[in-house]
Scaffold this motif. Structure first.
Motif, short mmCIF file in Angstrom:
data_model
loop_
_atom_site.label_atom_id
_atom_site.label_comp_id
_atom_site.label_asym_id
_atom_site.label_seq_id
_atom_site.Cartn_x
_atom_site.Cartn_y
_atom_site.Cartn_z
N ARG A 66 19.48 10.35 -42.91
CA ARG A 66 19.42 10.49 -41.46
C ARG A 66 17.96 10.50 -41.02
O ARG A 66 17.32 11.53 -41.01
N LEU A 67 17.46 9.33 -40.68
CA LEU A 67 16.09 9.28 -40.19
C LEU A 67 16.05 10.03 -38.86
O LEU A 67 16.88 9.81 -37.98
N ASN A 68 15.11 10.94 -38.74
CA ASN A 68 15.05 11.82 -37.58
C ASN A 68 14.78 11.00 -36.31
O ASN A 68 13.80 10.28 -36.23
N PRO A 69 15.64 11.15 -35.30
CA PRO A 69 15.43 10.39 -34.07
C PRO A 69 14.13 10.77 -33.34
O PRO A 69 13.56 9.95 -32.61
N ALA A 70 13.63 11.98 -33.56
CA ALA A 70 12.39 12.42 -32.92
C ALA A 70 11.17 11.70 -33.49
O ALA A 70 10.07 11.81 -32.94
N ARG A 71 11.34 10.93 -34.57
CA ARG A 71 10.20 10.22 -35.15
C ARG A 71 9.64 9.19 -34.17
O ARG A 71 8.48 8.82 -34.27
N ALA A 72 10.43 8.77 -33.20
CA ALA A 72 9.95 7.82 -32.19
C ALA A 72 8.85 8.43 -31.32
O ALA A 72 8.10 7.71 -30.67
N GLU A 73 8.74 9.76 -31.35
CA GLU A 73 7.69 10.45 -30.59
C GLU A 73 6.35 10.44 -31.32
O GLU A 73 5.34 10.88 -30.77
N ILE A 74 6.32 9.95 -32.55
CA ILE A 74 5.08 9.91 -33.32
C ILE A 74 4.25 8.75 -32.79
O ILE A 74 4.67 7.60 -32.84
N LYS A 75 3.10 9.09 -32.28
CA LYS A 75 2.23 8.08 -31.67
C LYS A 75 0.82 8.24 -32.24
O LYS A 75 0.48 9.26 -32.81
N GLY A 76 0.01 7.23 -32.06
CA GLY A 76 -1.38 7.32 -32.46
C GLY A 76 -1.78 6.28 -33.47
O GLY A 76 -0.99 5.40 -33.83
N LYS A 112 4.41 21.41 -34.00
CA LYS A 112 3.95 20.20 -33.30
C LYS A 112 4.15 18.96 -34.16
O LYS A 112 4.54 17.90 -33.67
N ILE A 113 3.86 19.07 -35.47
CA ILE A 113 4.04 17.95 -36.39
C ILE A 113 5.50 17.51 -36.38
O ILE A 113 5.79 16.31 -36.35
N LEU A 114 6.42 18.47 -36.41
CA LEU A 114 7.84 18.18 -36.46
C LEU A 114 8.44 17.96 -35.08
O LEU A 114 9.65 17.94 -34.92
N ARG A 115 7.56 17.75 -34.12
CA ARG A 115 7.95 17.43 -32.75
C ARG A 115 8.96 18.43 -32.20
O ARG A 115 9.94 18.07 -31.59
#
Length: 116
Positions: A66-76, A112-115
């Motif tokens: 289950r790829l975490n859906p919040a990973r889309a918030e990873i920016k930079g 913060k890292i784990l959104r």
């Protein structure tokens, strides 16, 4: 088109580099594991099984439960490239992980890292 070399690289061969990077900055292996489990949805036992079997990156992410859906918030930026602009889905997943480990090494709080 040939696959990028990292796709066929064993995850187990890169994992110690993630841990070393974190530990050099006063963070822990447990925190690196927490990031990986958050991103992929693996249990600790399943994750350790992939390390033991020397699964390559392509298989590692393909078998992530289950790829975490919040990973889309990873920016930079990672390696001079915006993570959110990477077109290849597998490369984007790998760079998400790189970015999370970078944030850990830079002292960012786990929430913060784990959104969170």
């Amino acid at each position: 088109m040939t696959k990028h070399r990292i796709f066929t690289t064993s995850f187990a061969s890169v994992y110690p580099l993630y841990v070393a990077k974190a530990e050099r900055k006063g963070r822990t292996k447990a925190e690196v594991d927490e990031i990986i489990l958050w991103l992929t949805g693996f249990s600790q036992a399943a994750f350790e099984g992939h390390l033991a079997s020397k699964t390559d990156f392509e298989t590692f992410f393909a078998e992530a439960p289950r790829l975490n859906p919040a990973r889309a918030e990873i920016k930079g930026l990672i390696c001079g490239i915006r993570v959110e602009e990477i077109e290849d889905p597998l490369m984007r997943e790998i760079r998400y992980l790189d970015k999370l480990v970078d944030e850990l090494a830079k002292g960012k709080a786990m929430a913060k890292i784990l959104r969170g």
